[in-house]
Design an enzyme around this catalytic site. Structure first.
Site, PDB file in Angstrom:
ATOM      1  N   CYS A 160       0.843  -1.211   0.000  1.00 59.30           N
ATOM      2  CA  CYS A 160       0.000   0.000   0.000  1.00 59.30           C
ATOM      3  C   CYS A 160       0.872   1.253   0.000  1.00 59.30           C
ATOM      4  CB  CYS A 160      -0.930  -0.005   1.208  1.00 59.30           C
ATOM      5  SG  CYS A 160      -2.069  -1.409   1.264  1.00 59.30           S
ATOM      6  N   ALA A 161       1.873   1.270   0.844  1.00 59.53           N
ATOM      7  CA  ALA A 161       2.793   2.406   0.907  1.00 59.53           C
ATOM      8  C   ALA A 161       3.515   2.589  -0.426  1.00 59.53           C
ATOM      9  CB  ALA A 161       3.791   2.213   2.050  1.00 59.53           C
TER      10      ALA A 161
END
Length: 166
Positions: free
Chosen positions: A60-61
């Site tokens: 996600c990051a």
């Protein structure tokens, strides 16, 4: 309902993503300053909705970092990174990573964005969070690209998402 996986384990979502040609429903999401943002706030702009389970996971990051990098050259385009994370966690990430070309928004209050866009996970270890997806809208709010990432642990197809905007 979409069938996706997390580490090979089957997960179901609450519905299907809006598809190419669809108009998307309005949304109410929370910005880092706790203000409310809606689709109307971005009227007349092209929008990339980068949707994911949690900013505190590696993939996600990475998606936020990559869209931040690629957004610099996109004209009249806003990239909205959406999760159910608290705005405080999103703000910390943006500060720590020096993110400036995307906007992080939270669906923590109601989860309605995930439900209305058909991407809330309704089974599995991450039940209640958003699945990984990318939806690209033209200036009128019509979908020009939509991807439900089949394996949550995989990154979205950035090239396919950005191609209609180039």
């Amino acid at each position: 309902m979409a069938h996706i996986t997390l580490g090979g384990n089957k997960i179901e979502t609450s519905g299907k993503l809006p598809q190419k040609g669809d108009k998307v429903p309005n949304f109410k999401l929370t910005a880092q300053d706790m203000s409310t943002k809606t689709l109307e706030d971005y009227k007349g702009k092209r929008i990339v909705l980068n949707i994911f389970p949690s900013i505190d996971t590696n993939v996600c990051a990475t998606s936020v970092r990559k869209f931040n990098e690629k957004a610099t050259g996109l004209k009249n385009t806003e990239v909205l990174c959406i999760s159910r994370d608290l705005p405080f966690a999103q703000k910390r990430f943006v500060s720590d990573e020096d993110i400036s070309n995307v906007t992080n928004l939270s669906d923590f209050k109601t989860g309605n964005f995930g439900k209305e866009y058909g991407l809330e996970m309704i089974s599995g270890a991450l039940e209640g969070l958003h699945s990984r997806a990318v939806i690209v809208l033209d200036e009128e709010g019509t979908v020009i690209h939509s991807q439900q990432v089949p394996e949550i642990g995989e990154e979205p197809d950035y090239l396919s998402a950005l191609k209609p905007l180039l």
